[in-house]
Design a protein around this motif. Structure first.
Motif, short mmCIF file in Angstrom:
data_model
loop_
_atom_site.label_atom_id
_atom_site.label_comp_id
_atom_site.label_asym_id
_atom_site.label_seq_id
_atom_site.Cartn_x
_atom_site.Cartn_y
_atom_site.Cartn_z
N PHE A 186 -48.35 46.17 -4.53
CA PHE A 186 -47.60 45.38 -5.51
C PHE A 186 -47.14 44.08 -4.88
O PHE A 186 -46.53 44.07 -3.81
CB PHE A 186 -46.39 46.15 -6.03
CG PHE A 186 -45.58 45.37 -7.04
CD1 PHE A 186 -46.05 45.19 -8.32
CD2 PHE A 186 -44.38 44.78 -6.68
CE1 PHE A 186 -45.33 44.46 -9.25
CE2 PHE A 186 -43.65 44.05 -7.60
CZ PHE A 186 -44.13 43.89 -8.89
N LEU B 160 -44.93 47.45 -12.88
CA LEU B 160 -44.37 48.63 -12.23
C LEU B 160 -44.31 49.83 -13.17
O LEU B 160 -44.04 50.94 -12.74
CB LEU B 160 -42.97 48.32 -11.68
CG LEU B 160 -42.93 47.34 -10.51
CD1 LEU B 160 -41.49 46.97 -10.18
CD2 LEU B 160 -43.62 47.92 -9.29
N THR C 113 -36.00 47.18 -9.40
CA THR C 113 -37.29 46.51 -9.32
C THR C 113 -37.68 46.24 -7.87
O THR C 113 -38.84 46.44 -7.49
CB THR C 113 -37.26 45.20 -10.11
OG1 THR C 113 -36.94 45.50 -11.48
CG2 THR C 113 -38.58 44.49 -10.06
N THR C 114 -36.74 45.80 -7.07
CA THR C 114 -37.03 45.51 -5.66
C THR C 114 -37.41 46.78 -4.91
O THR C 114 -38.41 46.81 -4.19
CB THR C 114 -35.82 44.84 -4.99
OG1 THR C 114 -35.52 43.63 -5.68
CG2 THR C 114 -36.10 44.55 -3.53
N ASP D 271 -38.47 49.68 -6.16
CA ASP D 271 -39.72 50.21 -6.70
C ASP D 271 -40.90 49.38 -6.23
O ASP D 271 -41.95 49.92 -5.85
CB ASP D 271 -39.65 50.26 -8.22
CG ASP D 271 -40.77 51.07 -8.86
OD1 ASP D 271 -41.40 51.87 -8.15
OD2 ASP D 271 -41.00 50.91 -10.07
N GLY D 272 -40.76 48.06 -6.22
CA GLY D 272 -41.85 47.19 -5.77
C GLY D 272 -42.17 47.36 -4.30
O GLY D 272 -43.33 47.30 -3.88
N ARG E 115 -44.26 50.51 -3.73
CA ARG E 115 -45.59 50.54 -4.34
C ARG E 115 -46.59 49.81 -3.45
O ARG E 115 -46.48 48.60 -3.24
CB ARG E 115 -45.60 49.85 -5.71
CG ARG E 115 -44.76 50.48 -6.75
CD ARG E 115 -45.47 51.70 -7.35
NE ARG E 115 -44.68 52.20 -8.43
CZ ARG E 115 -45.01 52.04 -9.70
NH1 ARG E 115 -46.12 51.45 -10.04
NH2 ARG E 115 -44.21 52.51 -10.63
N ILE F 120 -43.02 42.23 -13.30
CA ILE F 120 -42.32 43.49 -13.02
C ILE F 120 -42.72 44.58 -14.00
O ILE F 120 -42.57 45.76 -13.70
CB ILE F 120 -40.79 43.31 -12.99
CG1 ILE F 120 -40.27 42.83 -14.34
CG2 ILE F 120 -40.37 42.42 -11.87
CD1 ILE F 120 -38.76 42.88 -14.45
N PRO G 124 -45.00 40.78 -5.92
CA PRO G 124 -44.19 40.16 -6.99
C PRO G 124 -44.53 38.70 -7.26
O PRO G 124 -44.16 38.17 -8.30
CB PRO G 124 -42.76 40.32 -6.48
CG PRO G 124 -42.89 40.50 -5.01
CD PRO G 124 -44.21 41.16 -4.77
#
Length: 87
Positions: free
Chosen positions: A33, A43, A23-24, A26-27, A30, A40, A35
């Protein structure tokens, strides 16, 4: 079969590591994005949404396997909660 059931609870550890790491990364990759303002699950949208969707699905699968491994022991409440979380 006893060896397999001893390994199953460790899939919960795998899920606990995989979710924040994927998640970190990928975020961070992006654009736009945030958080603090988005879930999440956001995503899983867009061109590379398959990464977020696969992350959520595999973490759920790991948690279901971990719950199956915990079910044989005395802590059935814990196994039920982990199963519910994975589902």
């Amino acid at each position: 079969m006893g060896g397999v059931t001893r390994v199953l609870p460790f899939f919960g550890v795998l899920a606990a590591v995989q979710m924040p790491v994927v998640t970190t990364v990928d975020g961070l990759l992006r654009p736009g994005f945030d958080p603090t303002r988005q879930w999440i699950s956001h995503l899983s949208l867009g061109e590379y949404g398959w990464i977020g969707a696969a992350n959520l699905a595999t973490c759920g699968f790991w948690l279901i396997l971990a719950a199956a491994g915990r079910c044989r022991r005395a802590d059935r409440w814990a196994a039920g909660l982990v199963l519910w979380c994975g589902a």
